[in-house]
Design a protein around this motif. Structure first.
Motif, PDB file in Angstrom:
ATOM      1  N   LEU A 122       0.849  -1.338   0.062  1.00 25.94           N
ATOM      2  CA  LEU A 122      -0.117  -0.100  -0.057  1.00 25.94           C
ATOM      3  C   LEU A 122       1.087   1.126  -0.089  1.00 25.94           C
ATOM      4  O   LEU A 122       1.682   1.418   0.839  1.00 25.94           O
ATOM      5  N   ILE A 123       0.543   2.050  -0.964  1.00 32.96           N
ATOM      6  CA  ILE A 123       1.346   3.554  -1.069  1.00 32.96           C
ATOM      7  C   ILE A 123       0.314   4.585  -0.947  1.00 32.96           C
ATOM      8  O   ILE A 123      -0.395   4.434  -1.925  1.00 32.96           O
ATOM      9  N   ILE A 124       0.483   5.369  -0.034  1.00 31.30           N
ATOM     10  CA  ILE A 124      -0.574   6.506   0.023  1.00 31.30           C
ATOM     11  C   ILE A 124       0.524   7.835  -0.396  1.00 31.30           C
ATOM     12  O   ILE A 124       1.723   7.983   0.258  1.00 31.30           O
ATOM     13  N   GLU A 125       0.256   8.518  -1.397  1.00 28.83           N
ATOM     14  CA  GLU A 125       0.947   9.859  -1.828  1.00 28.83           C
ATOM     15  C   GLU A 125       0.242  10.958  -1.728  1.00 28.83           C
ATOM     16  O   GLU A 125      -0.764  11.168  -1.819  1.00 28.83           O
ATOM     17  N   SER A 126       1.033  11.873  -0.926  1.00 30.17           N
ATOM     18  CA  SER A 126       0.748  13.165  -0.658  1.00 30.17           C
ATOM     19  C   SER A 126       1.417  14.180  -1.352  1.00 30.17           C
ATOM     20  O   SER A 126       2.777  14.264  -1.207  1.00 30.17           O
ATOM     21  N   ALA A 127       0.708  14.661  -2.524  1.00 29.95           N
ATOM     22  CA  ALA A 127       1.669  15.637  -3.422  1.00 29.95           C
ATOM     23  C   ALA A 127       1.827  16.978  -3.104  1.00 29.95           C
ATOM     24  O   ALA A 127       0.993  17.408  -1.978  1.00 29.95           O
ATOM     25  N   PRO A 128       2.731  17.653  -3.672  1.00 27.41           N
ATOM     26  CA  PRO A 128       3.108  18.960  -3.066  1.00 27.41           C
ATOM     27  C   PRO A 128       1.658  19.941  -3.122  1.00 27.41           C
ATOM     28  O   PRO A 128       1.668  20.799  -2.289  1.00 27.41           O
TER      29      PRO A 128
ATOM     30  N   SER B  29      -3.418  10.550  -2.955  1.00 25.43           N
ATOM     31  CA  SER B  29      -3.900   9.139  -3.780  1.00 25.43           C
ATOM     32  C   SER B  29      -3.237   7.910  -3.465  1.00 25.43           C
ATOM     33  O   SER B  29      -2.343   7.928  -2.394  1.00 25.43           O
ATOM     34  N   PHE B  30      -3.551   6.831  -3.800  1.00 24.81           N
ATOM     35  CA  PHE B  30      -3.079   5.610  -3.171  1.00 24.81           C
ATOM     36  C   PHE B  30      -3.161   4.629  -4.366  1.00 24.81           C
ATOM     37  O   PHE B  30      -3.572   4.691  -5.207  1.00 24.81           O
ATOM     38  N   TYR B  31      -2.085   3.703  -3.827  1.00 21.80           N
ATOM     39  CA  TYR B  31      -2.090   2.188  -4.761  1.00 21.80           C
ATOM     40  C   TYR B  31      -2.047   1.123  -3.815  1.00 21.80           C
ATOM     41  O   TYR B  31      -1.389   1.044  -2.650  1.00 21.80           O
ATOM     42  N   PHE B  32      -2.781   0.184  -4.309  1.00 26.19           N
ATOM     43  CA  PHE B  32      -3.053  -0.988  -3.229  1.00 26.19           C
ATOM     44  C   PHE B  32      -2.650  -2.076  -4.196  1.00 26.19           C
ATOM     45  O   PHE B  32      -3.519  -2.235  -4.962  1.00 26.19           O
ATOM     46  N   CYS B  33      -1.971  -3.072  -3.789  1.00 26.80           N
ATOM     47  CA  CYS B  33      -1.796  -4.338  -4.363  1.00 26.80           C
ATOM     48  C   CYS B  33      -2.102  -5.298  -3.414  1.00 26.80           C
ATOM     49  O   CYS B  33      -1.454  -5.397  -2.387  1.00 26.80           O
TER      50      CYS B  33
END
Lengths: 132, 178
Positions: free
Chosen positions: B133-139, B144-148
């Motif tokens: 699981l990756i949660i990204e907070s942009a500048p 957004s997130f990615y889940f595998c």
């Protein structure tokens, strides 16, 4: 000359981009953040293992001169092709600060914004050397 | 999820979601049967008042290491990648600090790695045997997130508020498995 799908790209990974993963050899892998294009707009830099071997270097040579905990991720070219990336040989000639791997330098072109793409690349790219 | 039952709040626009402990959790209506999982998701006063780890004397060793990590990231200066990477904005650091010190994260058996991006954003990454699981907070504040799901092979990538069902499943798996 096209890069063989059987070749491997060696990517320098800074310590802040090494993360734990019990699935990875040694329990560590590169973060998805390590597989972005460069912040100056140029494509992701790597070294081609076939060239480093041909000039008598090793995977560890990629992080020659780097501090402790820098790592090298080995990315199969076939994985990059699967992720719609194109590897272009880009040997560095007469740089201001020479590096042993300059002749092996290459660029990886292609869209890298999707996190899933970068995570899949990371999963398939074991860390083959960490500077002690 | 076994006998856990999940219901959801009405869909919210993605812009309503931010990476803070209280706002992230307040949209959830999650009623798991398992007490251990229920504890992760029960609405509590503490969820909305989580204190940034940098301001606290952490009793949890992970919070201490997270605080040191955030300090390391805060000290990254312009060009920290030897090119043009910007430093990480203080507001983004504060939002992520609040989020990782919230009950939602602190009560998980698996805690995230906190990673800066070359574009000035931050990633929270969980990698376990069954979850990536990756949660990204942009500048710009967009999250957004990615889940595998490594058990099924299913992958989802979306804005944080767009697939709350998937994100719920990801956190349940993170809560159940080490």
């Amino acid at each position: 000359m096209p890069v063989s799908p059987a070749d491997t790209c060696l990517r320098r990974v800074r310590p802040i981009h090494v993360v734990p993963d019990p699935k990875a050899p040694g329990g560590l892998r590169a973060s998805a953040a390590a597989f972005e294009d460069d912040s100056d707009g140029s494509s992701m830099s790597v070294c081609l293992r076939s060239v480093t071997v041909a000039i008598g270097l090793t995977d560890a040579s990629v992080v020659h001169g780097k501090e402790s905990r820098w790592a090298v991720a080995a990315i199969p070219v076939q994985i990059l092709i699967n992720e719609e990336q194109v590897v272009e040989p880009n040997p560095i000639v007469d740089p201001p600060t020479p590096h042993p791997c300059d002749p092996a330098h290459a660029l990886v072109h292609g869209e890298k914004r999707p996190k899933g793409r970068r995570d899949r690349i990371s999963k398939a790219s074991p860390l083959v050397h960490i500077v002690p | 999820m076994g006998e856990d039952q999940v219901t959801y709040a009405p869909a919210l626009p993605s812009s309503a979601w931010t990476l803070t402990g209280n706002q992230f959790l307040s949209k959830w209506r999650f009623v798991p049967a398992s007490p251990s999982v229920r504890r992760l998701f029960e609405p509590r006063e503490a969820v909305g008042t989580a204190q940034p780890v940098l301001d606290a004397q952490p009793t949890d060793p992970w919070l201490g290491s997270a605080a040191r990590r955030m300090e390391e990231i805060a000290n990254l200066s312009q060009g920290w990648d030897d090119a043009a990477a910007p430093s990480i904005a203080p507001a983004l650091l504060k939002a992520v600090t609040t989020f990782v010190s919230s009950d939602l994260i602190v009560n998980l058996p698996n805690r995230p790695a906190i990673v800066p991006t070359f574009s000035g954003g931050l990633l929270l990454e969980w990698h376990t045997e069954v979850v990536d699981l990756i949660i990204e907070s942009a500048p710009d504040g967009e999250a957004s997130f990615y889940f595998c799901d490594n058990e099924t092979g299913d992958e989802t990538e979306a804005l944080l508020g767009d697939r709350s069902d998937v994100l719920t499943a990801a956190f349940v798996k993170l809560g159940l498995r080490s």
